[in-house]
Design an enzyme around this catalytic site. Structure first.
Site, short mmCIF file in Angstrom:
data_model
loop_
_atom_site.label_atom_id
_atom_site.label_comp_id
_atom_site.label_asym_id
_atom_site.label_seq_id
_atom_site.Cartn_x
_atom_site.Cartn_y
_atom_site.Cartn_z
N ASP A 1 0.86 -1.17 0.00
CA ASP A 1 0.00 0.00 0.00
C ASP A 1 0.90 1.23 0.00
O ASP A 1 1.92 1.26 0.71
CB ASP A 1 -0.87 -0.01 1.27
CG ASP A 1 -2.31 0.33 0.99
OD1 ASP A 1 -2.56 1.43 0.47
OD2 ASP A 1 -3.18 -0.49 1.31
N ASP B 1 -3.19 4.57 -2.24
CA ASP B 1 -4.25 5.01 -1.33
C ASP B 1 -4.75 6.41 -1.69
O ASP B 1 -3.96 7.30 -2.00
CB ASP B 1 -3.64 5.04 0.09
CG ASP B 1 -4.65 5.35 1.16
OD1 ASP B 1 -5.52 4.50 1.39
OD2 ASP B 1 -4.58 6.44 1.75
N GLU C 1 -6.85 3.94 -6.02
CA GLU C 1 -8.11 4.03 -5.28
C GLU C 1 -8.73 5.39 -5.59
O GLU C 1 -8.16 6.42 -5.25
CB GLU C 1 -7.87 3.91 -3.77
CG GLU C 1 -9.18 3.90 -3.00
CD GLU C 1 -9.05 4.25 -1.51
OE1 GLU C 1 -9.89 3.79 -0.73
OE2 GLU C 1 -8.12 4.98 -1.15
N HIS D 1 -10.99 -3.42 3.24
CA HIS D 1 -10.97 -3.20 4.68
C HIS D 1 -11.78 -1.98 5.12
O HIS D 1 -11.74 -1.60 6.28
CB HIS D 1 -9.51 -3.02 5.11
CG HIS D 1 -8.86 -1.87 4.42
ND1 HIS D 1 -8.54 -1.91 3.07
CD2 HIS D 1 -8.52 -0.63 4.84
CE1 HIS D 1 -8.01 -0.75 2.71
NE2 HIS D 1 -8.00 0.05 3.77
N ASP D 2 -12.46 -1.34 4.18
CA ASP D 2 -13.24 -0.15 4.50
C ASP D 2 -14.75 -0.36 4.43
O ASP D 2 -15.51 0.58 4.64
CB ASP D 2 -12.87 1.00 3.54
CG ASP D 2 -11.43 1.48 3.72
OD1 ASP D 2 -10.91 1.37 4.86
OD2 ASP D 2 -10.84 1.94 2.74
C1 GLC Z 1 -8.10 4.80 2.18
C2 GLC Z 1 -7.91 3.56 2.99
C3 GLC Z 1 -8.51 3.75 4.34
C4 GLC Z 1 -7.79 4.89 5.02
C5 GLC Z 1 -7.81 6.15 4.15
C6 GLC Z 1 -6.80 7.15 4.64
O1 GLC Z 1 -9.43 5.06 1.91
O2 GLC Z 1 -8.43 2.45 2.33
O3 GLC Z 1 -8.47 2.60 5.13
O4 GLC Z 1 -8.39 5.17 6.24
O5 GLC Z 1 -7.49 5.89 2.81
O6 GLC Z 1 -5.49 6.74 4.37
#
Ligand code: GLC
Ligand code: CA
Length: 555
Positions: free
Chosen positions: A98, A206, A255, A333-334
């Site tokens: 990541d 991310d 993402e 994971h979100d």
């Molecule tokens: C992304 C991650 C999430 C995190 C956020 C801030 O959305 O998937 O888990 O809290 O970024 O880094």
């Protein structure tokens, strides 16, 4: 399209903190992943995406990076990481990590210098972040804008020594980086190249659509359009792509929640210089109830809008047809665990988990399987607020109470929707801590570990076996590169589609619901054979969650 090493791969996402604890301190670690590589190889996955492994105070489980060059002591050492790379290589597996580029921890040395006017390099590092003076209203000092962070609460945090606010679109311990600063970008690029030189095969990037902000800071509440998907962030991503991602033949997954079709091709179309693949989440919250004002937004659980989900799959597959590669995933994971979210984690647990697997993983595209999904892990059933760990939970709980929600209503929203649902320890067996560790883990193991675990699913008809068979078929028949045609996208009860590979035609028929539905198949089944199912076929009827995959050889 130029052939890439990842085109026929299946990706598996590991939430490092919760996968396997090799040294029994209650926290998952890199050695834990190494010791489970045989399991993963047997599952058939070839690319592992590991959640942030960097040194961090863990305000957001590692998405708050304190030192990009150091492995978190919670997770091990750089030697452990190198072992992971070499052990993965022996099994022909690739490792992607990541990459958190939108913000750092407030404990990162850059930010410490930025907020301290007496630091010798204060000026240099102050500009690595985003600052605004207070807005004076009737002689009182106010936040620069009313913008709201993704975790609830304001995006601005005041620093007295500077009489200025810094911007944080996530938690206040995660100040946003200033991507307009070229020196800052150069430092990040050096860091990224360092991990590439060490041997990582790619990155999941991310929050990649948030890198640029609206620097005129107009008023707005929540104002998220001022820090999401602004055109200039593509320039930054192209810079990374051209200088690092493409020359090193990396697999990169961006993402970017809410991306449009045009943007999606900009990110990950076949000629894109940005990413290999995109995650956009369109189908991930297809069950919100807009009339709920107590626990609003993603927290408001409503009925699942299956036509919306099916149309989303069809739309994205079409978008990338001949134009790149689509990604298929239920969640990460979100979001909540998919069997609890879109299936049934009670009476129909096993059947609905198989339905969800067979419905999704016969679609073309690159699959991303989330750890525990392959054994049907469910949402938590915590009784106390204190059992949750996610930083987001606590601000949002307070918001719900302020909205007038009772404690029970607020708890139910958390149990249905909180990110912690998808972050509990992997359930390897039925021992006290589910075989994840020998000691009290950092977050409670799901109570259902006695029945839902890897050990219990070493049978030929388990959910795990279903995943293995699907992954194997994808590889053998190149389903990643197949074409799909959809039937009845408006039908809220069934999901029916055909997948055409070079050698075979597949027909997938699923009942998405817990109702018995009448279904008259439109495709003559004469030449088809039943390949996989979670039930016995019946004439014109689909029992709850019945799913059938038929196939025929193309002549
Ligand atoms: C992304 C991650 C999430 C995190 C956020 C801030 O959305 O998937 O888990 O809290 O970024 O880094
Ligand atoms: Ca550990």
């Amino acid at each position: 399209m130029q052939q890439k090493w990842w085109h026929d791969a299946t990706i598996y996402q590991i939430y490092l903190r919760s996968f396997f604890d090799a040294n029994n301190d209650g926290i998952g670690d890199i050695k834990g992943v190494v010791s489970k590589l045989d399991y993963l190889e047997d599952l058939g996955v070839e690319v592992l995406w590991i959640s942030p492994h960097y040194d961090s105070p863990m305000d957001d489980n590692g998405y708050d990076v304190r030192d990009f060059y150091k492995v978190s002591a919670d997770y091990g050492t750089i030697e452990d990481f190198k072992t992971l790379l070499s052990e993965a290589r022996k099994r022909n597996m690739k490792i992607i990590t990541d990459l958190v580029l939108n913000h750092t921890s407030d404990e990162h040395p850059w930010f410490k210098a930025a907020k301290d006017p007496s630091h010798p390099e204060h000026e240099k590092y102050k500009d690595f972040y985003i600052w605004q003076p207070p807005k004076m209203v009737d002689g009182t000092r106010k936040k620069p804008t009313q913008w709201k962070s993704w975790f609830g609460g304001p995006v601005w945090e005041y620093v007295e020594a500077l009489d200025e606010y810094y911007l944080h679109i996530f938690s206040k311990k995660m100040p946003d980086l200033n991507w307009r600063n070229e020196t800052m970008r150069a430092e990040l690029k050096t860091m990224i190249q360092w991990w590439v030189d060490l041997g990582v095969d790619g990155f999941r990037v991310d929050a990649s659509n948030h890198l640029e902000k609206n620097w005129s800071f107009p008023e707005g509440d929540p104002g998220q359009e001022n820090f999401s998907s602004l055109p200039k962030h593509h320039e930054y991503l192209q810079e990374l792509g051209e200088e690092i991602f493409l020359p090193n033949d990396l697999l990169t997954i961006g993402e970017a929640g809410g991306a449009s079709r045009e943007e999606a091709l900009q990110y990950a179309g076949k000629d894109s210089k940005e990413f290999s693949l995109l995650i956009q989440f369109e189908h991930c919250w297809a069950d919100t109830d807009d009339s709920n004002h107590l626990t609003p937004g993603k927290w408001a659980k409503g009925t699942v809008d299956w036509p919306a989900i099916k149309k989303s799959f069809a739309k994205w597959i079409k978008t990338y047809e001949n134009e790149g590669f689509h990604t298929i995933y239920w969640h990460n994971h979100d979001q909540p665990r998919v069997v609890s979210h879109y299936g049934n984690d009670g009476q129909h647990w096993e059947k609905s988990a198989k339905m969800l697997a067979m419905s999704l993983y016969m679609l073309p595209g690159i699959p991303i399987i989330y750890y525990g999904e392959e054994i049907g892990m469910t949402n938590v059933d915590y009784e106390h607020l204190e059992q949750f760990r996610d930083v987001e939970v606590f601000t949002e709980y307070q918001n719900f109470i302020n909205n007038g929600a009772s404690h029970d209503t607020a708890m139910q929203a958390l149990k249905d929707r909180a990110r912690d649902n998808a972050r509990t320890p992997m359930q390897w067996d039925d021992t006290t801590y589910g075989g994840f560790t020998q000691t009290q883990p950092w977050i409670d193991v799901n109570q259902n570990k006695d029945t839902i675990n890897v050990k219990a699913q070493q049978t030929s008809h388990s959910i795990l076996s279903t995943y293995k068979a699907l992954i194997k078929a994808r590889k053998k028949d190149d389903i990643n590169r197949a074409r799909a045609t959809f039937h009845d996208l408006d039908d809220p009860e069934t999901f029916v589609y055909e997948t055409h590979t070079e050698n075979n035609d597949y027909l997938i028929i699923a009942n998405l619901t817990e109702n018995t539905v009448t279904y008259r198949n439109q495709v003559p089944l004469d030449d088809y054979e039943l390949w996989m199912s979670n039930s016995e076929p019946k004439q014109d009827t689909l029992e709850p969650f019945d799913t059938f995959i038929y196939y025929k050889k193309r002549t």
